[in-house]
Design an enzyme around this catalytic site. Structure first.
Site, PDB file in Angstrom:
ATOM      1  N   GLY A  80       0.810  -1.201   0.000  1.00  0.00           N
ATOM      2  CA  GLY A  80       0.000   0.000   0.000  1.00  0.00           C
ATOM      3  C   GLY A  80       0.844   1.251   0.000  1.00  0.00           C
ATOM      4  O   GLY A  80       1.997   1.249   0.432  1.00  0.00           O
TER       5      GLY A  80
ATOM      6  N   GLN B 215       2.833   9.807   1.319  1.00  0.00           N
ATOM      7  CA  GLN B 215       4.108   9.087   1.264  1.00  0.00           C
ATOM      8  C   GLN B 215       4.923   9.445   0.016  1.00  0.00           C
ATOM      9  O   GLN B 215       6.093   9.110  -0.062  1.00  0.00           O
ATOM     10  CB  GLN B 215       3.878   7.582   1.320  1.00  0.00           C
ATOM     11  CG  GLN B 215       3.372   7.118   2.670  1.00  0.00           C
ATOM     12  CD  GLN B 215       3.171   5.624   2.680  1.00  0.00           C
ATOM     13  OE1 GLN B 215       2.121   5.126   2.278  1.00  0.00           O
ATOM     14  NE2 GLN B 215       4.203   4.913   3.126  1.00  0.00           N
TER      15      GLN B 215
ATOM     16  N   CYS C 158       6.040  -0.322   7.018  1.00  0.00           N
ATOM     17  CA  CYS C 158       5.691   0.867   6.253  1.00  0.00           C
ATOM     18  C   CYS C 158       6.850   1.242   5.351  1.00  0.00           C
ATOM     19  O   CYS C 158       8.006   1.236   5.780  1.00  0.00           O
ATOM     20  CB  CYS C 158       5.361   2.011   7.205  1.00  0.00           C
ATOM     21  SG  CYS C 158       4.835   3.515   6.375  1.00  0.00           S
ATOM     22  N   LEU C 159       6.523   1.577   4.107  1.00  0.00           N
ATOM     23  CA  LEU C 159       7.559   1.988   3.160  1.00  0.00           C
ATOM     24  C   LEU C 159       8.241   3.283   3.591  1.00  0.00           C
ATOM     25  O   LEU C 159       9.356   3.559   3.165  1.00  0.00           O
ATOM     26  CB  LEU C 159       6.947   2.147   1.762  1.00  0.00           C
ATOM     27  CG  LEU C 159       6.441   0.859   1.140  1.00  0.00           C
ATOM     28  CD1 LEU C 159       5.627   1.146  -0.123  1.00  0.00           C
ATOM     29  CD2 LEU C 159       7.596  -0.086   0.831  1.00  0.00           C
TER      30      LEU C 159
ATOM     31  N   HIS D 295      -4.300   1.212   7.814  1.00  0.00           N
ATOM     32  CA  HIS D 295      -2.956   1.788   7.782  1.00  0.00           C
ATOM     33  C   HIS D 295      -2.907   2.990   6.835  1.00  0.00           C
ATOM     34  O   HIS D 295      -2.414   4.063   7.196  1.00  0.00           O
ATOM     35  CB  HIS D 295      -1.957   0.707   7.346  1.00  0.00           C
ATOM     36  CG  HIS D 295      -0.538   1.157   7.283  1.00  0.00           C
ATOM     37  ND1 HIS D 295       0.396   0.783   8.220  1.00  0.00           N
ATOM     38  CD2 HIS D 295       0.122   1.938   6.387  1.00  0.00           C
ATOM     39  CE1 HIS D 295       1.570   1.316   7.901  1.00  0.00           C
ATOM     40  NE2 HIS D 295       1.425   2.021   6.786  1.00  0.00           N
ATOM     41  N   GLU D 296      -3.431   2.802   5.620  1.00  0.00           N
ATOM     42  CA  GLU D 296      -3.367   3.874   4.619  1.00  0.00           C
ATOM     43  C   GLU D 296      -4.306   5.023   4.979  1.00  0.00           C
ATOM     44  O   GLU D 296      -3.976   6.194   4.760  1.00  0.00           O
ATOM     45  CB  GLU D 296      -3.667   3.338   3.223  1.00  0.00           C
ATOM     46  CG  GLU D 296      -2.725   2.237   2.742  1.00  0.00           C
ATOM     47  CD  GLU D 296      -1.243   2.570   2.834  1.00  0.00           C
ATOM     48  OE1 GLU D 296      -0.860   3.758   2.813  1.00  0.00           O
ATOM     49  OE2 GLU D 296      -0.443   1.618   2.925  1.00  0.00           O
TER      50      GLU D 296
ATOM     51  N   HIS E 246      -2.554   7.185   7.371  1.00  0.00           N
ATOM     52  CA  HIS E 246      -1.588   8.079   6.702  1.00  0.00           C
ATOM     53  C   HIS E 246      -2.260   9.374   6.272  1.00  0.00           C
ATOM     54  O   HIS E 246      -1.671  10.453   6.385  1.00  0.00           O
ATOM     55  CB  HIS E 246      -0.988   7.410   5.462  1.00  0.00           C
ATOM     56  CG  HIS E 246       0.279   6.667   5.720  1.00  0.00           C
ATOM     57  ND1 HIS E 246       1.414   7.249   6.256  1.00  0.00           N
ATOM     58  CD2 HIS E 246       0.604   5.375   5.489  1.00  0.00           C
ATOM     59  CE1 HIS E 246       2.374   6.358   6.354  1.00  0.00           C
ATOM     60  NE2 HIS E 246       1.912   5.200   5.903  1.00  0.00           N
TER      61      HIS E 246
END
Length: 154
Positions: A46, A51, A90-91, A132-133, A136
């Site tokens: 994701g 991000q 997480c990226l 999660h997204e 963000h």
């Protein structure tokens, strides 16, 4: 359409609230394509617009399991069912994971890339990724909710 640099923890854009998308225009479609290009260039499931440095309420999730990718604009989680504790990464915080409690199942609403209102029911990893997204987009990082953080080497 391009692969963008993924913003890392420490950059204030990750802790700011994103703005709603009010219309589907070329800028939004380009953002969606950049999210796709960027996500598919790395190993992740994701990616949210903040991000890649854009404070708009847009995210992309692709579990890479043969199911359709999910693009959701202005997402809102309308129902949370059950409880699931699991590892999350997480990226924007490479090399680490944390144990996070999330709902086992969620129902979310928002718009797709065509501007149509949609409702998504998800469980398991997809439910976790939606939470999660969506976080963000509100400036919330999974580390803020983690019971325990650890380096992937551990």
């Amino acid at each position: 359409m391009s692969v963008r640099e993924i913003v890392k923890v420490g950059n204030d854009v990750l802790i700011r609230k994103s703005r709603r998308v009010t219309e589907i225009n070329d800028e939004v479609l380009e953002l969606i394509q950049d999210l796709k290009d960027t996500l598919y260039s790395v190993d992740g499931v994701g990616l949210a617009a903040p991000q890649i440095g854009v404070l708009k309420k847009v995210f992309l999730i692709d579990l890479r399991d043969g199911s359709e990718p999910l693009i959701l604009l202005n997402p809102k989680i309308t129902k949370k069912i059950g409880r699931s504790e699991g590892a999350e990464g997480c990226l924007s915080y490479p090399g680490y994971e944390g144990i996070v409690v999330r709902p086992r199942k969620v129902i979310a609403t928002g718009m797709n890339e065509k501007g149509e209102n949609i409702q998504v029911e998800a469980e398991g990893l997809m439910a976790r990724a939606i939470c999660h997204e969506t976080d963000h987009l509100e400036g919330i990082l999974y580390m803020d909710k983690s019971k325990r953080m650890y380096k992937l080497e551990e």
